[in-house]
Design an enzyme around this catalytic site. Sequence first.
Site, short mmCIF file in Angstrom:
data_model
loop_
_atom_site.label_atom_id
_atom_site.label_comp_id
_atom_site.label_asym_id
_atom_site.label_seq_id
_atom_site.Cartn_x
_atom_site.Cartn_y
_atom_site.Cartn_z
CD GLU A 153 -1.79 5.34 -6.17
OE1 GLU A 153 -2.72 6.03 -5.86
OE2 GLU A 153 -2.71 4.23 -5.52
CE1 TYR A 187 -3.39 -2.19 -0.04
CE2 TYR A 187 -4.91 -0.84 1.57
CZ TYR A 187 -4.83 -2.02 0.40
OH TYR A 187 -5.67 -1.91 -0.07
#
Length: 231
Positions: free
Chosen positions: A175, A168
Amino acid sequence: MAPKKATRATPKKAQASKPRKEKPLFVKLYLFLYNLLSFAGWGYVLFLVIKTLIDTNGNYTKVYDNIRNELTIVQACAALEILHSLIGFVPSPVFTTTCQVFSRVFVSYYILYYTNDPKTYQSPFLTVMVIAWSITEVVRYLYYALNIFKIHVKLLTWIRYTFFYVLYPVGASSECVLIYTSIPAVAKISKYCPYVNWVVLLSYVPFFPILYMHMIKQRKRVLGGKKKKTQ
């Protein structure tokens, strides 16, 4: 007559939480097919990434060229999860599901596919991000597919609720790097587009900890062990 013995009022037992209603067979079959196809789709994306890196001796700049269409399709299908949550097909919270799906769709479609900026999609962070996404989704969708018919694999469950500790943060940070990197490119589309990038970037500050803590709570609930009942 002897007075009647006073009887101690016994407290009413707290109502047990109602068990979840059994899903209709057509819903189970639909979700099983959806999860199985998603598992296969993300598995294929991961395969293409690894194959490209092997064939090009680790040239990460070629990765997106070979996964562009496949990544776009599987990420589009993931948007259906918001609908599944809204109509009650799955018990996942609508808010957390929307946050998870939105960030990835935003990056896949707007940052990569629509903007089509070589500086962005040839970044090493693109490869790192897609690998993190793919491993997460391959495990998650296989877990969900088997769980629909109550097939539990201990190792898969442990992986599902443990690997996220690394995957994660790696995926989210990658991102953010790609969103930031694409700002000069999106500015050519419209002078207002960079503001969209900055808003999304800032949204990671409050929302990522919420999603991360949600997964930690889920792990504790699933792997934390059940307390022994005492009479």
